[in-house]
Design a protein around this motif. Structure first.
Motif, PDB file in Angstrom:
ATOM      1  N   UNK A  51      10.431 -58.775  17.877  1.00 14.57           N
ATOM      2  CA  UNK A  51      10.152 -58.002  19.099  1.00 14.57           C
ATOM      3  C   UNK A  51      11.078 -56.794  19.188  1.00 14.57           C
ATOM      4  N   UNK A  52      12.375 -57.015  18.909  1.00 16.34           N
ATOM      5  CA  UNK A  52      13.335 -55.919  18.982  1.00 16.34           C
ATOM      6  C   UNK A  52      12.960 -54.793  18.022  1.00 16.34           C
ATOM      7  N   UNK A  53      12.590 -55.150  16.810  1.00 16.90           N
ATOM      8  CA  UNK A  53      12.203 -54.131  15.832  1.00 16.90           C
ATOM      9  C   UNK A  53      10.866 -53.500  16.194  1.00 16.90           C
ATOM     10  N   UNK A  54       9.961 -54.271  16.776  1.00 16.10           N
ATOM     11  CA  UNK A  54       8.671 -53.711  17.194  1.00 16.10           C
ATOM     12  C   UNK A  54       8.861 -52.631  18.252  1.00 16.10           C
ATOM     13  N   UNK A  55       9.803 -52.839  19.171  1.00 17.51           N
ATOM     14  CA  UNK A  55      10.106 -51.805  20.170  1.00 17.51           C
ATOM     15  C   UNK A  55      10.602 -50.532  19.487  1.00 17.51           C
ATOM     16  N   UNK A 110       0.195 -42.283  -0.920  1.00 21.38           N
ATOM     17  CA  UNK A 110      -1.206 -42.698  -0.991  1.00 21.38           C
ATOM     18  C   UNK A 110      -1.603 -43.560   0.202  1.00 21.38           C
ATOM     19  N   UNK A 111      -0.676 -44.391   0.666  1.00 27.23           N
ATOM     20  CA  UNK A 111      -0.971 -45.251   1.818  1.00 27.23           C
ATOM     21  C   UNK A 111      -0.971 -44.469   3.125  1.00 27.23           C
ATOM     22  N   UNK A 112      -0.416 -43.262   3.107  1.00 30.76           N
ATOM     23  CA  UNK A 112      -0.300 -42.506   4.344  1.00 30.76           C
ATOM     24  C   UNK A 112       0.739 -43.094   5.270  1.00 30.76           C
ATOM     25  N   UNK A 113       1.815 -43.651   4.686  1.00 35.42           N
ATOM     26  CA  UNK A 113       2.862 -44.288   5.489  1.00 35.42           C
ATOM     27  C   UNK A 113       3.712 -43.221   6.172  1.00 35.42           C
ATOM     28  N   UNK A 114       3.603 -43.132   7.478  1.00 31.34           N
ATOM     29  CA  UNK A 114       4.340 -42.123   8.231  1.00 31.34           C
ATOM     30  C   UNK A 114       5.706 -42.617   8.701  1.00 31.34           C
ATOM     31  N   UNK A 115       5.934 -43.929   8.588  1.00 34.05           N
ATOM     32  CA  UNK A 115       7.197 -44.545   8.993  1.00 34.05           C
ATOM     33  C   UNK A 115       7.617 -45.491   7.874  1.00 34.05           C
ATOM     34  N   UNK A 116       8.925 -45.562   7.629  1.00 38.09           N
ATOM     35  CA  UNK A 116       9.457 -46.466   6.610  1.00 38.09           C
ATOM     36  C   UNK A 116      10.541 -47.330   7.237  1.00 38.09           C
ATOM     37  N   UNK A 117      10.502 -48.622   6.942  1.00 40.72           N
ATOM     38  CA  UNK A 117      11.507 -49.563   7.435  1.00 40.72           C
ATOM     39  C   UNK A 117      12.382 -50.006   6.271  1.00 40.72           C
ATOM     40  N   UNK A 118      13.709 -49.901   6.482  1.00 42.45           N
ATOM     41  CA  UNK A 118      14.679 -50.379   5.503  1.00 42.45           C
ATOM     42  C   UNK A 118      15.608 -51.388   6.173  1.00 42.45           C
ATOM     43  N   UNK A 119      16.498 -51.966   5.376  1.00 38.93           N
ATOM     44  CA  UNK A 119      17.374 -53.025   5.901  1.00 38.93           C
ATOM     45  C   UNK A 119      18.181 -52.542   7.104  1.00 38.93           C
ATOM     46  N   UNK A 120      18.658 -51.303   7.052  1.00 40.13           N
ATOM     47  CA  UNK A 120      19.477 -50.810   8.157  1.00 40.13           C
ATOM     48  C   UNK A 120      18.688 -50.719   9.462  1.00 40.13           C
ATOM     49  N   UNK A 121      17.380 -50.514   9.354  1.00 44.07           N
ATOM     50  CA  UNK A 121      16.561 -50.464  10.569  1.00 44.07           C
ATOM     51  C   UNK A 121      16.448 -51.844  11.213  1.00 44.07           C
ATOM     52  N   UNK A 122      16.297 -52.869  10.382  1.00 44.77           N
ATOM     53  CA  UNK A 122      16.213 -54.234  10.908  1.00 44.77           C
ATOM     54  C   UNK A 122      17.514 -54.603  11.603  1.00 44.77           C
ATOM     55  N   UNK A 123      18.620 -54.232  10.980  1.00 44.88           N
ATOM     56  CA  UNK A 123      19.923 -54.585  11.556  1.00 44.88           C
ATOM     57  C   UNK A 123      20.209 -53.792  12.826  1.00 44.88           C
TER      58      UNK A 123
END
Length: 582
Positions: A51-55, A110-123
């Motif tokens: 939930x925290x990361x979804x926000x 190719x996927x059109x990924x406009x956002x990227x999540x890495x370990x630092x984002x989760x933390x």
């Protein structure tokens, strides 16, 4: 007559992955959801962290069907990120952080990924103070993920899978029974579609997902100890991994309820060894699974109880629940029982198509003339099968040049396309060599200059392709042989002998080094191996390395660590490790 249908079992077709997870969280908030080494998350904790990361993702613009690249290694942070992306309404695009940077960039673009999540984002998200989840926006036909497979154009193809396709697999499927008392091993790379079955098979059924590091799976003896220690009940392995484990520790699977093997043709001898072994060394249920990424992991399965002594293949079985299989001729008409035809797959497990590739989508995802549902689609697998009178399917090969290397689907054309971008290569053709008993790629190249093939082709490919797509050998030729129709004669190429290692390589000096060199050469199917030759440059790979280390430990009564050999894959290092153990 070539039309087979799985059981029509109920599944939450009107739900989504986060909704199903929420049901499990309400039912068992304090139960373990993910066990990852020293980290353990209950359902409530995983719910809160996602939930925290979804926000945070919503703040970054993630909404309905936003493609989100997830560059994380397997583990509790990866699971948290995937669930958060889905809660935010997006579709996750798992990208192995160990892939070459260029391949990562291509996949994300190719996927059109406009956002990227890495370990630092989760933390970072875990330190935020948020109350409750985000407002849901996804529906059952929303995109859940994009998973990439090998493509003949030189760029991987992104397969689009919806929420309902996953739910049809794990919340109503009959591959194996799944329930809250299961402890499911998470072994697969996130870019491999078995990962879908592991993760959501556990979390959408109230079970516990236990992360098993890949080095454990590859280490002789470690897998059994880990399965026993963590009381694993369900394990999914590629056919190649299963074969390797059975060669070294055939008693590894005795404590399992379910062992599912797939991704390639099942080794008959190893399957027979398992089913004929002592009851204490066998799982309760042994399943041969089949299914392209485009049809959401498993479309066909067979429970394997026995393998007759005269069997030359293990059947792939019949369609799983809520799945249709059609064996068709070139005119897309059903073939009679006992006749070989191409396999087409229908039902809610069929994906949406390839992201950004409308032409290839139209070629493979066709209107389903045999379905009751309007606008239903069937997927053309390119696999040849034969249907028995009882509805059992036998795999009969590929209709095109696509191959499986250690469970990964490889389009040789993709490797060829990358090779020909090298300025020193004019033409290239990639074939499969099985002369050593192990399937590997061989690149036949026509140099642009007359002084031979350029050095460093392996390193050049490693800048773009993952390790399992890099050929084991490179053969320089003045020209590629052609058929009378003017096409590359791949049969003639496959008949050519694979080049031996450099005759000028440093020779072993001691008796121990000579014995280790002979063992290494035998594993690789070569006449000889030099003292400092790179195991992987000679055609080795992680599974062969596992086999080598296991044999060395058995022969020399040693305990060589697989990781040490992978770090320095030479006979010299093996000799040093064996000497140290002694």
């Amino acid at each position: 007559m070539g039309l087979l249908r799985g059981a029509a079992t109920p599944y939450p077709a009107d739900s989504t992955i986060p909704e199903r997870f929420a049901e499990q969280t309400r039912a068992r908030p304090g139960e373990a959801a993910v066990v990852d080494g020293a980290h353990s998350l209950t359902y409530a904790e995983l719910d809160r962290r996602s939930d925290q990361l979804a926000h945070l993702l919503r703040e970054r613009g993630v909404g309905d069907e936003t493609r989100v690249g997830v560059l994380l290694d397997s583990g509790h942070e990866m699971i948290t990120a995937l669930l958060a992306v889905l809660k935010a309404g997006g579709a996750y695009v798992p990208v192995n952080p160990g892939y070459p940077r260029r391949r990562q960039d291509d996949m994300l673009a190719d996927a059109g990924a406009s956002v990227v999540v890495r370990a630092q984002d989760v933390r970072a998200a875990g330190a935020r103070d948020t109350d409750g989840g985000v407002e849901p926006v996804a529906g059952p036909r929303s995109l859940a993920y994009v998973l990439f497979t090998s493509g003949s154009t030189g760029r991987p193809k992104g397969v689009m899978i919806e929420h309902r396709s996953v739910l049809r697999l794990v919340c109503g499927g009959d591959v194996v029974p799944l329930g809250p008392d299961e402890r499911i091993a998470q072994v697969a790379d996130p870019s491999f579609d078995a990962f879908t079955y592991e993760v959501w098979g556990a979390l959408l059924n109230g079970a516990t997902l236990v992360v098993v590091p890949r080095e454990v799976v590859l280490a002789p003896g470690e897998l059994k100890r880990t399965l026993d220690t963590h009381r694993i009940t369900t394990l999914i392995l590629t056919s190649a991994l299963f074969t390797e484990v059975m060669a070294d520790r055939p008693d590894s699977f005795g404590g399992l309820r379910n062992l599912v093997v797939g991704g390639d043709v099942l080794n008959v001898a190893r399957a027979r060894l398992l089913t004929s072994g002592a009851p204490a060394d066998r799982p309760d249920r042994f399943v041969n699974g089949y299914g392209p990424t485009e049809t959401t992991v498993f479309a066909v399965r067979a429970q394997v109880d026995t393998v007759p002594a005269d069997a030359t293949a293990v059947p792939i079985g019949g369609p799983v629940a809520n799945t249709s299989c059609y064996v068709l001729d070139q005119d897309l008409k059903p073939v009679p029982d006992g006749t070989t035809g191409e396999l087409f797959i229908g039902g809610p497990g069929v994906g949406r198509g390839y992201v950004g590739r409308p032409d290839e989508t139209r070629e493979r995802f066709l209107p389903d003339p045999f379905a009751d549902e309007d606008r239903a689609v069937m997927y053309r697998t390119g696999d040849l099968v034969t249907a028995r009178a009882d509805g059992t399917l036998d795999f009969a090969g590929r209709a095109d040049h696509q191959v499986k290397i250690r469970g990964y689907r490889v389009e040789p054309g993709e490797v060829e396309a990358v090779l020909t971008t090298h300025p020193g290569i004019r033409q290239a053709a990639v074939t499969v060599d099985e002369s050593t008993g192990d399937r590997r790629l061989v690149a036949h190249v026509v140099p642009a200059a007359t002084d031979g093939a350029p050095d460093g082709l392996r390193e050049f490919l490693a800048g773009t392709l993952p390790e399992w797509m890099i050929p084991a050998a490179f053969l320089a030729m003045p020209q590629l042989p052609l058929t009378v129709a003017g096409k590359v004669d791949r049969l003639a190429l496959q008949a050519l002998p694979v080049a031996a290692p450099d005759a000028g390589a440093e020779a072993p000096r001691t008796d121990l080094e000579r014995r280790l060199a002979a063992t290494t050469a035998d594993i690789l199917g070569l006449a000889s191996v030099g003292l400092t030759d790179d195991f992987f440059a000679l055609g080795g790979h992680s599974l062969l390395a596992m086999r080598l280390v296991s044999r060395v430990n058995d022969t020399f009564d040693a305990d060589v660590d697989l990781g040490e050999f992978l770090y320095d894959p030479t006979v010299l290092r093996l000799a040093a490790e064996v000497s140290r153990e002694r």
